[in-house]
Write a protein that holds these residues in place. Structure first.
Motif, PDB file in Angstrom:
ATOM      1  N   CYS A 156      26.861  92.075  -9.001  1.00 28.58           N
ATOM      2  CA  CYS A 156      27.245  92.368 -10.376  1.00 28.58           C
ATOM      3  C   CYS A 156      26.363  93.482 -10.942  1.00 28.58           C
ATOM      4  CB  CYS A 156      27.116  91.095 -11.211  1.00 28.58           C
ATOM      5  SG  CYS A 156      27.444  91.321 -12.977  1.00 28.58           S
ATOM      6  N   GLY A 157      25.051  93.359 -10.721  1.00 25.81           N
ATOM      7  CA  GLY A 157      24.118  94.382 -11.190  1.00 25.81           C
ATOM      8  C   GLY A 157      24.402  95.734 -10.564  1.00 25.81           C
ATOM      9  N   SER A 158      24.691  95.743  -9.272  1.00 28.54           N
ATOM     10  CA  SER A 158      24.989  97.005  -8.580  1.00 28.54           C
ATOM     11  C   SER A 158      26.275  97.634  -9.098  1.00 28.54           C
ATOM     12  CB  SER A 158      25.081  96.774  -7.070  1.00 28.54           C
ATOM     13  OG  SER A 158      23.799  96.523  -6.531  1.00 28.54           O
ATOM     14  N   ARG A 159      27.241  96.815  -9.463  1.00 23.90           N
ATOM     15  CA  ARG A 159      28.480  97.361 -10.049  1.00 23.90           C
ATOM     16  C   ARG A 159      28.178  98.049 -11.385  1.00 23.90           C
ATOM     17  NH1 ARG A 159      30.594  92.351  -8.110  1.00 23.90           N
ATOM     18  NH2 ARG A 159      30.617  91.435 -10.202  1.00 23.90           N
ATOM     19  N   ASN A 160      27.313  97.426 -12.190  1.00 26.38           N
ATOM     20  CA  ASN A 160      26.911  98.060 -13.448  1.00 26.38           C
ATOM     21  C   ASN A 160      26.161  99.361 -13.198  1.00 26.38           C
ATOM     22  OD1 ASN A 160      28.044  96.177 -15.210  1.00 26.38           O
ATOM     23  ND2 ASN A 160      26.217  94.909 -15.263  1.00 26.38           N
ATOM     24  N   HIS A 161      25.318  99.369 -12.182  1.00 28.37           N
ATOM     25  CA  HIS A 161      24.521 100.566 -11.881  1.00 28.37           C
ATOM     26  C   HIS A 161      25.413 101.723 -11.441  1.00 28.37           C
ATOM     27  CE1 HIS A 161      20.920  97.715 -10.853  1.00 28.37           C
ATOM     28  NE2 HIS A 161      21.185  97.750 -12.137  1.00 28.37           N
ATOM     29  N   TYR A 186      36.025 100.921  -5.509  1.00 25.56           N
ATOM     30  CA  TYR A 186      35.229 101.786  -6.391  1.00 25.56           C
ATOM     31  C   TYR A 186      35.970 102.044  -7.706  1.00 25.56           C
ATOM     32  CZ  TYR A 186      33.092 106.028  -8.255  1.00 25.56           C
ATOM     33  OH  TYR A 186      32.526 106.957  -9.097  1.00 25.56           O
ATOM     34  N   ASN A 187      37.243 102.407  -7.602  1.00 26.39           N
ATOM     35  CA  ASN A 187      38.029 102.696  -8.814  1.00 26.39           C
ATOM     36  C   ASN A 187      38.146 101.469  -9.714  1.00 26.39           C
ATOM     37  OD1 ASN A 187      38.439 105.376  -8.151  1.00 26.39           O
ATOM     38  ND2 ASN A 187      40.393 104.997  -7.112  1.00 26.39           N
ATOM     39  N   ALA A 188      38.298 100.302  -9.100  1.00 26.21           N
ATOM     40  CA  ALA A 188      38.374  99.056  -9.883  1.00 26.21           C
ATOM     41  C   ALA A 188      37.059  98.804 -10.623  1.00 26.21           C
ATOM     42  CB  ALA A 188      38.694  97.883  -8.962  1.00 26.21           C
ATOM     43  N   ILE A 189      35.945  99.118  -9.979  1.00 27.25           N
ATOM     44  CA  ILE A 189      34.629  98.912 -10.606  1.00 27.25           C
ATOM     45  C   ILE A 189      34.430  99.875 -11.774  1.00 27.25           C
ATOM     46  CG2 ILE A 189      32.129  99.145 -10.264  1.00 27.25           C
ATOM     47  CD1 ILE A 189      32.631  98.189  -7.324  1.00 27.25           C
ATOM     48  N   VAL A 190      34.625 101.172 -11.520  1.00 30.95           N
ATOM     49  CA  VAL A 190      34.288 102.171 -12.550  1.00 30.95           C
ATOM     50  C   VAL A 190      35.286 102.185 -13.704  1.00 30.95           C
ATOM     51  CG1 VAL A 190      32.964 103.616 -10.970  1.00 30.95           C
ATOM     52  CG2 VAL A 190      35.405 104.082 -11.298  1.00 30.95           C
ATOM     53  N   SER A 191      36.470 101.639 -13.478  1.00 28.63           N
ATOM     54  CA  SER A 191      37.443 101.564 -14.575  1.00 28.63           C
ATOM     55  C   SER A 191      37.241 100.293 -15.417  1.00 28.63           C
ATOM     56  CB  SER A 191      38.885 101.600 -14.026  1.00 28.63           C
ATOM     57  OG  SER A 191      39.127 100.470 -13.211  1.00 28.63           O
ATOM     58  N   GLY A 192      36.386  99.406 -14.945  1.00 28.94           N
ATOM     59  CA  GLY A 192      36.112  98.158 -15.666  1.00 28.94           C
ATOM     60  C   GLY A 192      34.956  98.312 -16.649  1.00 28.94           C
ATOM     61  N   PHE A 193      34.758  97.276 -17.455  1.00 27.02           N
ATOM     62  CA  PHE A 193      33.688  97.284 -18.445  1.00 27.02           C
ATOM     63  C   PHE A 193      32.396  96.781 -17.818  1.00 27.02           C
ATOM     64  CE2 PHE A 193      37.582  96.764 -21.022  1.00 27.02           C
ATOM     65  CZ  PHE A 193      37.418  97.860 -21.870  1.00 27.02           C
TER      66      PHE A 193
END
Length: 198
Positions: A156-161, A186-193
């Motif tokens: 979770c932290g790495s997704r925020n980073h 990647y796209n799912a992560i960066v398009s999320g909050f």
């Protein structure tokens, strides 16, 4: 009759011994789980050390803030390592690693980070990209609830980073291309909050 009672008592004791032994075996981690945890501790250290290197060069708070977060990740791994009495292979010294692959990777990443702020941000995104991929695999290697939960929090932290690095790169007109996780992930992560990880 007395002899039969003695035999039964011995059988019972043997049975107890076997069940206790089974519990001990059941409580021990697999070699893969141990290797994953030892590797992860140094991988989180690599992230922290590279970001501190970049902060020293460019003075950008993104590197300092995420380095602090990586220290918390290291602490989380250390708690699990301590709980299961696993040898901690990491060094205190900044930029020094017992794992040769991570040592070489660290050397390559700081050389790239030295080139420019843009390169340092790409290095940051790359490290988080790698972390997410590794954590995805480590989660599959364990059936321990406490270890899996720790992996999930770090993921979770790495997704925020990686979101933070992507935003900074986008502001510079740079598009990051994932190297370890899939483009879809990647796209799912960066398009999320931004996520709450604790």
């Amino acid at each position: 009759m007395e002899r039969l009672m003695i035999i039964l008592m011995i059988a019972l004791l043997i049975g107890c011994d076997n069940s206790e032994e089974a519990e001990i075996i059941e409580d021990s981690l697999s070699n893969q789980e141990i290797e994953d945890l030892q590797f992860l501790k140094e991988e989180e250290k690599l992230a922290r050390d590279v970001y501190l290197f970049s902060y020293d060069l460019y003075g950008q708070n993104i590197f300092k803030n995420i380095a602090n977060s990586e220290q918390m990740h290291m602490n989380s791994v250390s708690l699990i390592i301590g709980k299961y009495n696993i040898e901690d292979m990491s060094f205190e010294e900044r930029g020094k690693f017992s794992n040769e692959v991570l040592q070489q990777l660290y050397n390559e990443l700081i050389n790239l980070s030295e080139k420019s702020l843009e390169d340092a941000l790409i290095v940051g995104a790359t490290i988080e990209d790698l972390d997410i991929n590794d954590l995805n695999n480590f989660i599959l290697n364990t059936n321990r609830v406490d270890i899996a939960e720790m992996y999930q929090k770090l993921n979770c932290g790495s997704r925020n980073h990686i979101r933070s690095y992507t935003i900074n790169l986008t502001n510079l007109g740079v598009i990051y291309s994932p190297q370890y996780i899939s483009v879809d992930e990647y796209n799912a992560i960066v398009s999320g909050f931004r996520e709450k990880c604790n």
